[in-house]
Each structure stands twice: as structure tokens, then as C-alpha cells.
Design a protein around this motif. Structure first.
Motif, mmCIF file in Angstrom:
data_model
loop_
_atom_site.group_PDB
_atom_site.id
_atom_site.type_symbol
_atom_site.label_atom_id
_atom_site.label_comp_id
_atom_site.label_asym_id
_atom_site.label_seq_id
_atom_site.Cartn_x
_atom_site.Cartn_y
_atom_site.Cartn_z
ATOM 1 N N ASP A 140 37.950 35.540 38.914
ATOM 2 C CA ASP A 140 36.499 35.447 38.794
ATOM 3 C C ASP A 140 35.889 35.125 40.151
ATOM 4 N N LEU A 141 34.801 35.824 40.481
ATOM 5 C CA LEU A 141 34.080 35.610 41.729
ATOM 6 C C LEU A 141 32.630 35.291 41.416
ATOM 7 N N THR A 142 32.061 34.357 42.148
ATOM 8 C CA THR A 142 30.649 34.003 41.974
ATOM 9 C C THR A 142 29.768 35.060 42.618
ATOM 10 N N PRO A 143 28.473 35.111 42.272
ATOM 11 C CA PRO A 143 27.579 36.091 42.919
ATOM 12 C C PRO A 143 27.539 35.954 44.436
ATOM 13 N N GLU A 144 27.636 34.721 44.957
ATOM 14 C CA GLU A 144 27.637 34.535 46.408
ATOM 15 C C GLU A 144 28.891 35.136 47.032
#
Length: 368
Positions: free
Chosen positions: A117-121
Motif C-alpha cells: 500500500d502506498l499513500t497519495p503522497e
């Protein structure tokens, strides 16, 4: 041979490898590249498989901006000498959700699917460094300590291909193994939905198909078959056996040029026989199916895919029977690229819209 383990030193990083496709342990896969970014992002990050890592590249500067790895918890982790790089990544696929966060699915040699999982940033401005690894970031320790979601459904068989559902939610993931099994996953519930059995060889490509009245999945395999699966009925509705040999790639796309045109879904398949075949994909209307059943007909009209032709090699290229390794559409559906084995060129074909097709048809009629 005796395996030596040095407990004092742990594998922390590897570098110098841009991408890896196959080895003595990892089978050949078409899904070794994927773009991570939304449609509005000008420079999406290009993800590649690199041994036991996923490496992200800036497409403008050609510099590494992202690395994904994971802890080796099953073997004891730190102190065992096998903290990282005990297995290899065979395939990957990435998607960006509606809220801007990203998911990167990776298929491994040990048969496990790991989803990062990757954050929007992180999707918009990936920073240089390791994520999900043993190296700690002094700015934010939690940034590197997150563990990926692990899905086990293929046993010890390597995962050969992955495909996210092309929707904004992307809640479903399809995976194909070297044992010929296809598994549909619900990544929100973190569980498998069902398994599709029918291929006798390793799965080489998977693509989702959403046409009016049908939610389907198209798979190609080393057994020389292409199958169309009805996901609602959980069964195979059509088996294509036209290729003479292994089918190494299959991709499907809606090629309509504008919203004014009707949907035109086209399936393109290629394999070891060197032929690239084009199929028209259309769901048959229920009323016409009932009419055929009443008349007692058992024809090919019920098939979803119908062969409409082949893609010929360009005139300035010598005729070749080299096997087709990979076929991919441009996201706009305007172009399709074909890569052959031991070839230095990629054949790119432009797809005409309905206006251009009708204009060319009128020119041919005038010549007659």
C-alpha cells in the motif's frame, strides 16, 4: 552442496539491476513492467521487477525514486542470514484508487502474492529509498516498517501473472499460476473469492472484460488455449484453440475513438506460432440466443469472441515466424504494440476509428 549462513551480516540492499524477467527459479512473465500514477499525472512512475525488489523509475530523469521490499518473517528475520532476497518477484501490477492511494501487487516464486500500500503522497512524489525493508528512514520509522498483505492461493507454484480490475475501486485482483489455476481475490476483504480450473499449462496473461450483460475474465496459457470465463456463473463460456502452440500473450481493449461511437472490444492474441490474431468481442443478446435454442441450432454464434483477421508484419520487415512474446494496447486504444522473441524492434500498429475505416472502404470501392 552445503549452504553457508553468516549470521553477523544481513542483506540490506541490492543495486545495479534495472529489471529481471526470468531465472533458474522464476519463470518467464509478461507482467514485469507497470506504471504507477493516475491518468492526470504527467510523469507516472515506471515499476519494474528487480530480483527481490520492485524498483520505481522516474520516466524523465531515468533515476530510481522508489524501492519496495519486505521482511523475511517466515525464516526468522534478523539474525538468520536470510533477512531479504530469499525469493524472487515474477510479476507485478499496480493501480491507483479513487482517493489517490496506490496498491502494488507482486507475485513471487514461492507462490505468495504480496500487496504493498502506498499513500497519495508516495504515489505523487515518491522519495528515494527503501519501503517495507530493514533499512529505517530516520524521518519516519513507520514509513518502512509496514508489512505487505500476503495472499496464499497457489501453493508452491510460482505466480506468473497478475491483473487488477480496471475500475476506480479496484477491489478485485486476478492471479494466474504455473499450475494453470486462476484465482480471483477480494483485496478489501483480504480473501479469495473463487478458483477457476481448466487450463493444463501455466497462465501467461489475464485481462478483465466488462461488456454490457457480462462480467468476464480472459486467460491465455501454455497449453495453447485462450479461455473466456463468466465470473457471475464461475464457469468457462468459450475456449479458443486456434493457435498452433503456446499462447504467450492476450490483451483486450475497447478501441472506440469517442463516446459517440459504439463500443468496439478487440482481443489480440499471439503465441509460439508467430501469428497475431484479432478477435471481435461481443455479448450475444438473450433474445437471439433463445431463438437459436428453439430452432435447435448448435453453432458458433453463441461465442463471445469471433475471429476477424490477423495482424500482418510491416512490408519493410522480413517475414518471420518468431514467437510473439508480448502484446499490449495503448491506454487510449489507438495503438497496439507487438514484441517478438529475439527481435530488436517493436511493431506498433495504429487502429483506425469508424470514420477512417469508412473512408478507406469508399476508396477501395472507387478503385474497383
Amino acid at each position: 552442496t552445503m549452504e553457508h549462513t553468516y549470521l553477523r551480516y544481513e542483506c540490506a540492499d541490492s543495486f545495479g539491476l534495472a529489471t529481471s524477467s526470468a531465472s533458474s527459479r522464476a519463470p518467464q512473465s509478461n507482467a514485469i513492467l507497470s506504471f504507477l500514477g493516475s491518468s492526470r499525472q504527467k510523469l507516472p512512475t515506471l515499476l519494474t521487477t528487480s530480483g527481490s525488489y520492485v524498483v520505481g523509475w522516474n520516466t524523465k530523469t531515468c533515476q530510481q525514486v522508489l524501492k519496495l521490499a519486505h521482511r523475511e518473517t517466515l525464516t526468522g528475520g534478523v539474525g538468520t542470514g536470510r533477512a531479504l532476497n530469499s525469493d524472487e518477484i515474477v510479476c507485478l501490477d499496480a493501480t491507483v484508487l479513487e482517493e489517490g492511494s496506490g496498491k502494488v501487487a507482486t507475485g513471487w516464486v514461492d507462490g505468495v502474492i504480496r500487496i504493498f500500500d502506498l499513500t497519495p503522497e508516495e504515489v505523487q512524489r515518491p522519495k528515494h529509498g527503501l519501503i517495507h525493508s530493514l533499512i529505517f528512514d530516520h524521518e519516519d520509522e513507520d514509513f518502512v516498517q509496514r508489512e505487505p498483505l500476503a495472499l496464499n492461493g497457489h501453493g508452491d507454484s510460482p505466480v506468473r501473472t497478475l491483473c487488477f480490475e480496471p475500475t476506480q475501486s479496484s477491489s478485485r485482483l486476478a492471479s494466474g499460476g504455473s499450475d494453470g489455476s486462476v484465482v480471483l481475490w477480494d483485496i478489501v476483504a483480504e480473501t479469495g473469492i473463487f478458483r477457476l480450473l481448466g487450463h493444463r499449462g501455466g497462465i501467461t496473461d489475464i485481462t478483465f472484460l466488462r461488456i454490457p450483460g457480462m462480467d468476464a475474465l480472459i486467460t491465455s496459457s501454455l497449453d495453447g488455449l485462450v479461455k473466456v470465463w463468466d465470473l457471475e456463473a464461475q464457469c468457462c463460456t468459450q475456449t479458443i484453440a486456434s493457435h498452433r502452440g503456446e499462447v504467450l500473450s492476450a490483451t483486450c481493449q475497447n478501441i472506440r475513438a469517442s463516446t459517440d461511437e459504439d463500443d468496439r472490444w478487440r482481443l489480440v492474441t499471439g503465441g509460439s506460432d508467430g501469428q497475431v490474431r484479432v478477435w471481435s468481442v461481443e455479448k450475444k443478446h438473450v433474445d437471439s440466443m433463445e431463438q437459436d435454442d428453439e430452432e435447435g441450432r448448435n453453432s458458433e454464434k453463441d461465442n463471445v469472441c469471433r475471429l476477424i483477421g490477423q495482424l500482418a508484419l510491416p512490408e519493410n520487415v522480413a517475414k518471420s515466424s518468431q514467437k510473439v512474446m508480448t502484446i499490449r494496447y495503448h491506454p487510449s486504444g489507438r495503438y497496439v504494440g507487438v514484441l517478438r522473441a529475439d527481435s530488436k524492434n517493436i511493431d506498433v500498429y495504429m487502429i483506425r476509428n469508424m470514420t477512417e475505416t469508412n473512408k478507406k472502404r469508399r476508396r477501395r470501392l472507387k478503385r474497383r
